[in-house]
Design a protein around this motif. Structure first.
Motif, PDB file in Angstrom:
ATOM      1  N   SER A  16      62.945  50.036  40.987  1.00 11.77           N
ATOM      2  CA  SER A  16      61.887  49.190  41.544  1.00 11.77           C
ATOM      3  C   SER A  16      60.644  50.007  41.853  1.00 11.77           C
ATOM      4  CB  SER A  16      62.366  48.527  42.846  1.00 11.77           C
ATOM      5  OG  SER A  16      63.473  47.686  42.628  1.00 11.77           O
ATOM      6  N   LEU A  17      59.530  49.330  41.797  1.00 13.03           N
ATOM      7  CA  LEU A  17      58.252  49.885  42.235  1.00 13.03           C
ATOM      8  C   LEU A  17      57.451  48.761  42.875  1.00 13.03           C
ATOM      9  CD1 LEU A  17      57.007  52.059  39.206  1.00 13.03           C
ATOM     10  CD2 LEU A  17      57.663  52.913  41.465  1.00 13.03           C
ATOM     11  N   ARG A  18      56.581  49.115  43.792  1.00 11.29           N
ATOM     12  CA  ARG A  18      55.634  48.143  44.333  1.00 11.29           C
ATOM     13  C   ARG A  18      54.223  48.642  44.095  1.00 11.29           C
ATOM     14  NH1 ARG A  18      54.468  45.736  50.391  1.00 11.29           N
ATOM     15  NH2 ARG A  18      53.589  47.833  50.710  1.00 11.29           N
ATOM     16  N   LEU A  19      53.489  47.878  43.345  1.00 16.22           N
ATOM     17  CA  LEU A  19      52.090  48.190  43.115  1.00 16.22           C
ATOM     18  C   LEU A  19      51.243  47.539  44.196  1.00 16.22           C
ATOM     19  CD1 LEU A  19      51.819  47.645  39.249  1.00 16.22           C
ATOM     20  CD2 LEU A  19      52.579  49.670  40.520  1.00 16.22           C
ATOM     21  N   SER A  20      50.180  48.228  44.565  1.00 16.72           N
ATOM     22  CA  SER A  20      49.220  47.699  45.526  1.00 16.72           C
ATOM     23  C   SER A  20      47.837  47.725  44.904  1.00 16.72           C
ATOM     24  CB  SER A  20      49.210  48.539  46.805  1.00 16.72           C
ATOM     25  OG  SER A  20      50.459  48.520  47.446  1.00 16.72           O
ATOM     26  N   CYS A  21      47.025  46.799  45.310  1.00 16.57           N
ATOM     27  CA  CYS A  21      45.631  46.754  44.862  1.00 16.57           C
ATOM     28  C   CYS A  21      44.777  46.456  46.085  1.00 16.57           C
ATOM     29  CB  CYS A  21      45.446  45.710  43.783  1.00 16.57           C
ATOM     30  SG  CYS A  21      43.740  45.485  43.235  1.00 16.57           S
ATOM     31  N   ALA A  22      44.053  47.443  46.530  1.00 17.62           N
ATOM     32  CA  ALA A  22      43.204  47.293  47.701  1.00 17.62           C
ATOM     33  C   ALA A  22      41.793  46.933  47.278  1.00 17.62           C
ATOM     34  CB  ALA A  22      43.199  48.598  48.498  1.00 17.62           C
ATOM     35  N   ALA A  23      41.242  45.944  47.936  1.00 18.40           N
ATOM     36  CA  ALA A  23      39.897  45.477  47.614  1.00 18.40           C
ATOM     37  C   ALA A  23      38.919  45.867  48.705  1.00 18.40           C
ATOM     38  CB  ALA A  23      39.902  43.966  47.448  1.00 18.40           C
ATOM     39  N   SER A  24      37.771  46.317  48.301  1.00 15.85           N
ATOM     40  CA  SER A  24      36.696  46.586  49.254  1.00 15.85           C
ATOM     41  C   SER A  24      35.618  45.530  49.063  1.00 15.85           C
ATOM     42  CB  SER A  24      36.127  47.982  49.034  1.00 15.85           C
ATOM     43  OG  SER A  24      35.574  48.081  47.733  1.00 15.85           O
ATOM     44  N   GLY A  25      34.795  45.392  50.053  1.00 18.24           N
ATOM     45  CA  GLY A  25      33.782  44.359  49.974  1.00 18.24           C
ATOM     46  C   GLY A  25      34.201  43.138  50.767  1.00 18.24           C
ATOM     47  N   ARG A  26      33.359  42.163  50.757  1.00 18.46           N
ATOM     48  CA  ARG A  26      33.592  41.001  51.585  1.00 18.46           C
ATOM     49  C   ARG A  26      34.339  39.906  50.844  1.00 18.46           C
ATOM     50  NH1 ARG A  26      27.657  39.602  53.540  1.00 18.46           N
ATOM     51  NH2 ARG A  26      27.309  39.896  51.306  1.00 18.46           N
ATOM     52  N   SER A  27      34.897  39.017  51.591  1.00 16.10           N
ATOM     53  CA  SER A  27      35.431  37.760  51.066  1.00 16.10           C
ATOM     54  C   SER A  27      36.566  37.932  50.079  1.00 16.10           C
ATOM     55  CB  SER A  27      34.300  36.947  50.403  1.00 16.10           C
ATOM     56  OG  SER A  27      33.268  36.708  51.314  1.00 16.10           O
ATOM     57  N   PHE A  28      37.462  38.849  50.362  1.00 14.06           N
ATOM     58  CA  PHE A  28      38.635  39.020  49.490  1.00 14.06           C
ATOM     59  C   PHE A  28      39.382  37.710  49.349  1.00 14.06           C
ATOM     60  CE2 PHE A  28      42.138  40.964  47.448  1.00 14.06           C
ATOM     61  CZ  PHE A  28      43.316  40.534  48.054  1.00 14.06           C
ATOM     62  N   SER A  29      39.479  36.955  50.422  1.00  8.73           N
ATOM     63  CA  SER A  29      40.252  35.713  50.401  1.00  8.73           C
ATOM     64  C   SER A  29      39.598  34.621  49.560  1.00  8.73           C
ATOM     65  CB  SER A  29      40.477  35.200  51.827  1.00  8.73           C
ATOM     66  OG  SER A  29      39.233  34.948  52.450  1.00  8.73           O
ATOM     67  N   SER A  30      38.395  34.855  49.095  1.00  8.43           N
ATOM     68  CA  SER A  30      37.741  33.867  48.240  1.00  8.43           C
ATOM     69  C   SER A  30      38.025  34.099  46.759  1.00  8.43           C
ATOM     70  CB  SER A  30      36.227  33.872  48.479  1.00  8.43           C
ATOM     71  OG  SER A  30      35.655  35.087  48.058  1.00  8.43           O
ATOM     72  N   TYR A  31      38.814  35.114  46.444  1.00  2.99           N
ATOM     73  CA  TYR A  31      39.132  35.442  45.056  1.00  2.99           C
ATOM     74  C   TYR A  31      40.589  35.159  44.730  1.00  2.99           C
ATOM     75  CZ  TYR A  31      34.756  38.070  44.928  1.00  2.99           C
ATOM     76  OH  TYR A  31      33.441  38.429  44.970  1.00  2.99           O
ATOM     77  N   GLY A  32      40.794  34.505  43.602  1.00  2.00           N
ATOM     78  CA  GLY A  32      42.121  34.523  43.037  1.00  2.00           C
ATOM     79  C   GLY A  32      42.372  35.909  42.466  1.00  2.00           C
ATOM     80  N   MET A  33      43.633  36.332  42.475  1.00  2.00           N
ATOM     81  CA  MET A  33      43.954  37.688  42.038  1.00  2.00           C
ATOM     82  C   MET A  33      45.011  37.658  40.937  1.00  2.00           C
ATOM     83  SD  MET A  33      42.004  39.598  43.889  1.00  2.00           S
ATOM     84  CE  MET A  33      42.705  41.208  43.495  1.00  2.00           C
ATOM     85  N   GLY A  34      44.955  38.641  40.092  1.00  3.21           N
ATOM     86  CA  GLY A  34      45.936  38.715  39.018  1.00  3.21           C
ATOM     87  C   GLY A  34      46.335  40.142  38.717  1.00  3.21           C
ATOM     88  N   TRP A  35      47.490  40.269  38.098  1.00  3.79           N
ATOM     89  CA  TRP A  35      47.949  41.547  37.553  1.00  3.79           C
ATOM     90  C   TRP A  35      48.089  41.392  36.043  1.00  3.79           C
ATOM     91  CZ3 TRP A  35      48.289  46.121  40.008  1.00  3.79           C
ATOM     92  CH2 TRP A  35      48.358  46.125  41.399  1.00  3.79           C
ATOM     93  N   PHE A  36      47.591  42.369  35.343  1.00  9.03           N
ATOM     94  CA  PHE A  36      47.737  42.458  33.894  1.00  9.03           C
ATOM     95  C   PHE A  36      48.382  43.800  33.571  1.00  9.03           C
ATOM     96  CE2 PHE A  36      45.034  39.022  32.102  1.00  9.03           C
ATOM     97  CZ  PHE A  36      44.487  38.537  33.271  1.00  9.03           C
ATOM     98  N   ARG A  37      48.848  43.921  32.337  1.00 10.69           N
ATOM     99  CA  ARG A  37      49.363  45.215  31.904  1.00 10.69           C
ATOM    100  C   ARG A  37      49.035  45.442  30.436  1.00 10.69           C
ATOM    101  NH1 ARG A  37      55.917  44.031  32.147  1.00 10.69           N
ATOM    102  NH2 ARG A  37      56.011  42.554  30.372  1.00 10.69           N
ATOM    103  N   GLN A  38      48.941  46.702  30.073  1.00 10.79           N
ATOM    104  CA  GLN A  38      48.690  47.068  28.692  1.00 10.79           C
ATOM    105  C   GLN A  38      49.723  48.088  28.252  1.00 10.79           C
ATOM    106  OE1 GLN A  38      44.693  48.327  27.810  1.00 10.79           O
ATOM    107  NE2 GLN A  38      44.982  47.970  25.620  1.00 10.79           N
TER     108      GLN A  38
END
Length: 122
Positions: A16-38
């Motif tokens: 198992s692994l847990r990835l994290s994605c930290a956002a800076s800036g305002r209004s994080f809660s106003s964005y839908g978020m996604g994970w992609f992979r290549q």
């Protein structure tokens, strides 16, 4: 918004692994978020998405029951918990933010993180 993904690494199949994605800036809660992979030598593909509030999620069939996307708006962070990892999960994983709510296409997203490498050994 700026996104910083972390948590990748080398793990054995079944781990198992847990990835994290930290956002800076305002209004994080106003964005839908996604994970992609290549995966190596392949195109980038959608893995999972989550709505602004976290109340709605979607993931692709290949990761259903193994991966879970979640978010903590108080911490401006989105997560991807990955269990029962398989060698075919090996890829660079990217997080992305969408002003209009999450989608399954790269073009649905406005901001991208730098990617974190996940390698699953057999």
């Amino acid at each position: 918004v700026q996104l910083q993904a972390s948590g990748g690494g080398l793990v054995q199949a079944g781990g198992s692994l847990r990835l994290s994605c930290a956002a800076s800036g305002r209004s994080f809660s106003s964005y839908g978020m996604g994970w992609f992979r290549q995966p190596p030598g392949k195109q980038r593909e959608f893995v999972a998405g989550i709505s602004r509030s976290g109340g709605s999620t979607y993931d692709v069939d290949s990761v259903k029951g193994r991966f879970t996307i979640s978010r903590d708006n108080a911490k401006n962070t989105v997560y991807l918990q990955m269990n029962s990892l398989k060698p075919e999960d090996t890829a660079v994983y990217y997080c992305a933010a969408a002003r209009r709510g999450y989608g399954i296409r790269s073009s649905d997203y406005d901001y991208w993180g730098q990617g974190t490498q996940v390698t699953v050994s057999s």
